[in-house]
Design an enzyme around this catalytic site. Sequence first.
Site, PDB file in Angstrom:
ATOM      1  N   CYS A 164       0.891  -7.555  11.789  1.00  0.00           N
ATOM      2  CA  CYS A 164       1.201  -7.514  13.195  1.00  0.00           C
ATOM      3  C   CYS A 164       0.291  -8.620  13.918  1.00  0.00           C
ATOM      4  CB  CYS A 164       0.752  -6.210  14.090  1.00  0.00           C
ATOM      5  SG  CYS A 164       1.947  -5.074  13.511  1.00  0.00           S
ATOM      6  N   GLY A 165      -0.075  -9.619  13.055  1.00  0.00           N
ATOM      7  CA  GLY A 165      -0.464 -10.857  13.779  1.00  0.00           C
ATOM      8  C   GLY A 165      -1.904 -11.203  13.584  1.00  0.00           C
ATOM      9  N   HIS A 207     -10.335  -2.762  11.388  1.00  0.00           N
ATOM     10  CA  HIS A 207      -9.491  -3.451  10.762  1.00  0.00           C
ATOM     11  C   HIS A 207      -9.283  -4.633  11.838  1.00  0.00           C
ATOM     12  CE1 HIS A 207      -4.889  -3.498   9.455  1.00  0.00           C
ATOM     13  NE2 HIS A 207      -5.793  -4.325   8.767  1.00  0.00           N
ATOM     14  N   LYS A 242      -9.810  -2.429   1.762  1.00  0.00           N
ATOM     15  CA  LYS A 242      -9.462  -1.221   2.637  1.00  0.00           C
ATOM     16  C   LYS A 242     -10.136   0.036   2.093  1.00  0.00           C
ATOM     17  CE  LYS A 242      -6.848  -3.462   5.513  1.00  0.00           C
ATOM     18  NZ  LYS A 242      -5.629  -4.155   5.441  1.00  0.00           N
ATOM     19  N   ARG A 279       2.417 -11.938  -0.440  1.00  0.00           N
ATOM     20  CA  ARG A 279       0.962 -12.416   0.055  1.00  0.00           C
ATOM     21  C   ARG A 279       0.446 -13.780  -0.830  1.00  0.00           C
ATOM     22  NH1 ARG A 279      -1.633  -8.687   3.763  1.00  0.00           N
ATOM     23  NH2 ARG A 279      -0.097  -7.274   4.437  1.00  0.00           N
ATOM     24  N   ASN A 318      -0.478 -18.266  21.917  1.00  0.00           N
ATOM     25  CA  ASN A 318      -0.961 -17.227  22.288  1.00  0.00           C
ATOM     26  C   ASN A 318      -2.636 -17.730  23.007  1.00  0.00           C
ATOM     27  OD1 ASN A 318       0.877 -15.555  21.275  1.00  0.00           O
ATOM     28  ND2 ASN A 318       0.190 -15.358  19.362  1.00  0.00           N
ATOM     29  N   ARG A 362       0.989  -1.289   0.018  1.00  0.00           N
ATOM     30  CA  ARG A 362       0.078  -0.009   0.051  1.00  0.00           C
ATOM     31  C   ARG A 362       0.898   1.157  -0.002  1.00  0.00           C
ATOM     32  NH1 ARG A 362      -2.045   0.808   4.504  1.00  0.00           N
ATOM     33  NH2 ARG A 362      -1.011  -1.104   5.558  1.00  0.00           N
ATOM     34  N   TYR A 364      -1.863  -3.562  -6.845  1.00  0.00           N
ATOM     35  CA  TYR A 364      -1.679  -4.400  -5.664  1.00  0.00           C
ATOM     36  C   TYR A 364      -2.550  -4.247  -4.613  1.00  0.00           C
ATOM     37  CZ  TYR A 364       1.005  -6.663  -2.048  1.00  0.00           C
ATOM     38  OH  TYR A 364       1.308  -7.728  -0.960  1.00  0.00           O
ATOM     39  N   ASP A 404      -9.208  -9.810   8.730  1.00  0.00           N
ATOM     40  CA  ASP A 404      -8.939  -8.605   8.459  1.00  0.00           C
ATOM     41  C   ASP A 404      -9.996  -7.300   8.839  1.00  0.00           C
ATOM     42  OD1 ASP A 404      -6.570  -7.141   7.578  1.00  0.00           O
ATOM     43  OD2 ASP A 404      -7.737  -6.524   5.753  1.00  0.00           O
ATOM     44  N   SER A 432      -1.184  -3.573  10.326  1.00  0.00           N
ATOM     45  CA  SER A 432      -0.793  -4.554   9.343  1.00  0.00           C
ATOM     46  C   SER A 432       0.273  -5.288   9.431  1.00  0.00           C
ATOM     47  CB  SER A 432      -0.543  -3.593   8.104  1.00  0.00           C
ATOM     48  OG  SER A 432      -1.935  -2.836   7.732  1.00  0.00           O
TER      49      SER A 432
HETATM   50  P1  GTP Z   1      -2.163  -7.861   7.574  1.00  0.00           P
HETATM   51  O1  GTP Z   1      -2.590  -8.804   6.682  1.00  0.00           O
HETATM   52  O2  GTP Z   1      -1.156  -6.840   6.739  1.00  0.00           O
HETATM   53  O3  GTP Z   1      -3.202  -6.996   8.104  1.00  0.00           O
HETATM   54  O4  GTP Z   1      -1.313  -8.673   8.732  1.00  0.00           O
HETATM   55  P2  GTP Z   1      -2.014  -9.388   9.791  1.00  0.00           P
HETATM   56  O5  GTP Z   1      -2.121  -8.468  11.016  1.00  0.00           O
HETATM   57  O6  GTP Z   1      -2.867 -10.348   9.393  1.00  0.00           O
HETATM   58  O7  GTP Z   1      -0.530  -9.846  10.221  1.00  0.00           O
HETATM   59  P3  GTP Z   1      -0.076 -11.577  10.108  1.00  0.00           P
HETATM   60  O8  GTP Z   1      -0.823 -12.545  11.080  1.00  0.00           O
HETATM   61  O9  GTP Z   1      -0.020 -12.117   8.802  1.00  0.00           O
HETATM   62  O10 GTP Z   1       1.439 -11.544  10.769  1.00  0.00           O
HETATM   63  C1  GTP Z   1       2.368 -10.670  10.299  1.00  0.00           C
HETATM   64  C2  GTP Z   1       3.743 -11.208  10.767  1.00  0.00           C
HETATM   65  O11 GTP Z   1       3.613 -11.131  12.155  1.00  0.00           O
HETATM   66  C3  GTP Z   1       4.302 -12.457  10.342  1.00  0.00           C
HETATM   67  O12 GTP Z   1       5.507 -12.256   9.916  1.00  0.00           O
HETATM   68  C4  GTP Z   1       4.119 -13.431  11.448  1.00  0.00           C
HETATM   69  O13 GTP Z   1       5.033 -14.605  11.226  1.00  0.00           O
HETATM   70  C5  GTP Z   1       4.142 -12.498  12.772  1.00  0.00           C
HETATM   71  N1  GTP Z   1       3.456 -12.914  13.826  1.00  0.00           N
HETATM   72  C6  GTP Z   1       2.351 -13.196  13.934  1.00  0.00           C
HETATM   73  N2  GTP Z   1       1.912 -13.568  14.988  1.00  0.00           N
HETATM   74  C7  GTP Z   1       3.089 -13.557  15.698  1.00  0.00           C
HETATM   75  C8  GTP Z   1       3.251 -13.932  17.241  1.00  0.00           C
HETATM   76  O14 GTP Z   1       2.461 -14.560  18.013  1.00  0.00           O
HETATM   77  N3  GTP Z   1       4.745 -13.901  17.581  1.00  0.00           N
HETATM   78  C9  GTP Z   1       5.519 -13.503  16.810  1.00  0.00           C
HETATM   79  N4  GTP Z   1       6.982 -13.413  17.054  1.00  0.00           N
HETATM   80  N5  GTP Z   1       5.518 -13.223  15.432  1.00  0.00           N
HETATM   81  C10 GTP Z   1       4.104 -13.024  14.789  1.00  0.00           C
HETATM   82  C1  SPV Z   2      -2.870  -4.715   5.193  1.00  0.00           C
HETATM   83  O1  SPV Z   2      -1.887  -3.882   4.953  1.00  0.00           O
HETATM   84  O2  SPV Z   2      -3.403  -4.198   6.359  1.00  0.00           O
HETATM   85  C2  SPV Z   2      -3.622  -5.618   4.595  1.00  0.00           C
HETATM   86  C3  SPV Z   2      -3.036  -5.695   2.978  1.00  0.00           C
HETATM   87  O3  SPV Z   2      -4.250  -6.368   5.072  1.00  0.00           O
HETATM   88  S1  SPV Z   2      -3.831  -4.690   1.989  1.00  0.00           S
HETATM   89  O4  SPV Z   2      -4.842  -5.772   1.252  1.00  0.00           O
HETATM   90  O5  SPV Z   2      -2.631  -4.410   1.010  1.00  0.00           O
HETATM   91  O6  SPV Z   2      -4.380  -3.623   2.740  1.00  0.00           O
HETATM   92 MN    MN Z   3      -4.985  -5.719   6.945  1.00  0.00          MN
END
Ligand code: GTP
Ligand code: SPV
Ligand code: MN
Length: 592
Positions: A254-255, A230, A210, A376, A503, A73, A201, A277, A252
Amino acid sequence: MSTEVEKWVEEQAKLVKPDKIYWCNGTNEEARELLKIGMTKEKIGNHYTFYELNQKEYPNSYLHRSHPSDVARVEHLTFVNQPTKEMAGPNNNWMDPEEAKSMLYKLFDGAMKGRTMYVLPYTMGLPDSPYSKNCIQITDSVYVAVSMKIMTRMSTEVIKKIGNSTDFVKGLHSVGELSPEKRYIMHFPQESLVMSIGSGYGGNALLGKKCFSLRIASQLAYKENWLAEHMIVAGIEEPDGKITYITGAFPSACGKTNLAMMSPSIKGYKLWTLGDDIAWINFGPDKKLYAINPEAGFFGVAPDTCYKTNPNMMDTLKADKFLPTLYTNTALDPKTNTPWWEGMERDNPRPKRLLDWQGNEFDFADNKKAAHPNSRFTVSIYNAPTLSKEVDNPQGVPISAILFGSRRSRTIPLVLESFDWNHGVFCAATMGSETTAAAAHKVGVIRRDPFAMLPFCGYNMADYFKHWINIGSQMPNPPKIFMVNWFRVDENGKFIWPGFRENIRVMKWIIDRVHGRVKAKETPIGFEPYIEDLDCSGLSITDIEKERLFKIDTQAWEHELEEIKAFFNKFGDKLPQELWKQYDSLKSRLKK
Ligand code: GTP
Ligand code: SPV
Ligand code: MN
């Protein structure tokens, strides 16, 4: 006589001047045709849009390599053009709507010459849900068309439902020249209109995600007394079969996806996925909050996803279902013709040879990543083995707890319960998080990201905070609010908490608190678990480490207070007084 939809599409066609117009019907056969076009006709640079992967190991899967300058983004090129700058707030880029449109008309003029214009009719939310919205997106990218087929509910029924009404969400998208200099993602909330050019993208181009379901919808929600967030939506089942539903906001990358798909490490617990999401949260007839996920798929971060961290997602990706699965900017193992990304070496030895995310020979000595950090996958939620049986419930699920998670190495403890709703709003409003690769900016610096919504709130965030306070005041027993942080580090910069499947231990405490089964310790920043109530059985975590997960570093918090103050001041008089009151109370509690 043409309908409003037809009229709008004709108008856009006059502007962008495509060779052909194709109305999508959302069928699986059509998705296959579009994939074929992407593999044999449509190109990005000198390679085709889609590339077929090993169909035995990864059924119905295709690799997509985006333009190398178009991988995330672009927040600095994203605008919310409310009638006035004040309505957009300090949290958004703003241009005068008329000025913005005349600039965009020039960029869109003839943008689809020699190309096909695809018209995508879709709903966000289940078609028969009272909360769903009818939408039309125009695009000239088959990647976007197939992605939208996976991520939304696309069907010609939508056009019938809109009939001759003007009430539909409009998205005009063109990849343009894929040039960062001619790239804009612009929102016109007053008209439920998004215009996006120059990027193909994710969040820049899939306009139902979004752009509509958060930026435009958050403003609708403000006007109509609901919430567009979100957030993940999930149910946690305890050994006795009781299911408690939660939502959770994390910035984004962050898990969210990982939590939404968790395979709990404690026996007897199960997690049921509703969304990873976006959540739309409405009051039910009983005046409690109910959440739906307006999306139908995951657009998830690939790196670190593996059987060790997220087995349910790996099974989702490999499920042999009807809809295609896309991989964007991952690396490729040319020997097996399967996608690869950093983290997979936790399951299997790293392949001897790899092609990087741009398709070039990968040099392991280079100290670079083979997959792009924001690479992704796009996959249907119906592939998930953890799919909640409530996923097609048009009313959504009742929410008992709301989580806010951030990526903080020091200040925020592993888990914290707010004293009450308004304190929870304060905690969420003051969230800070280290930036990630999900957006184009410097990675790893702390920025305030209130409610994980900074890049997604379509109006002045001071009004958004007030809206949250108002929502809470309408419930005698609002859901409890919790802060979580999986990312505290030790002196070597290593994560202290094992995270992922573990977790569930934090979730267990949260559920116990929701149902009034355990007491909590009062600290200056909120309620914490008594250490014996945090189930760490079977974990090799020491007492010292546990303490560190909760330690309140007074110096760091003093700095935090300064930062919060500076952040709040950006909103001037508009910031709700309730939040300054919370600020003063926190300050005096920390002094004691
Ligand atoms: P968006 O799709 O961008 O909104 O991201 P998201 O919030 O869904 O994040 P996602 O679960 O895909 O995790 C993003 C990153 O954080 C990855 O590299 C994961 O491995 C890492 N991550 C997720 N959960 C944990 C956790 O409990 N501990 C650690 N250390 N890393 C984590
Ligand atoms: C984020 O960045 O929070 C995502 C990926 O979930 S996007 O669809 O590019 O916004
Ligand atoms: Mn997201």
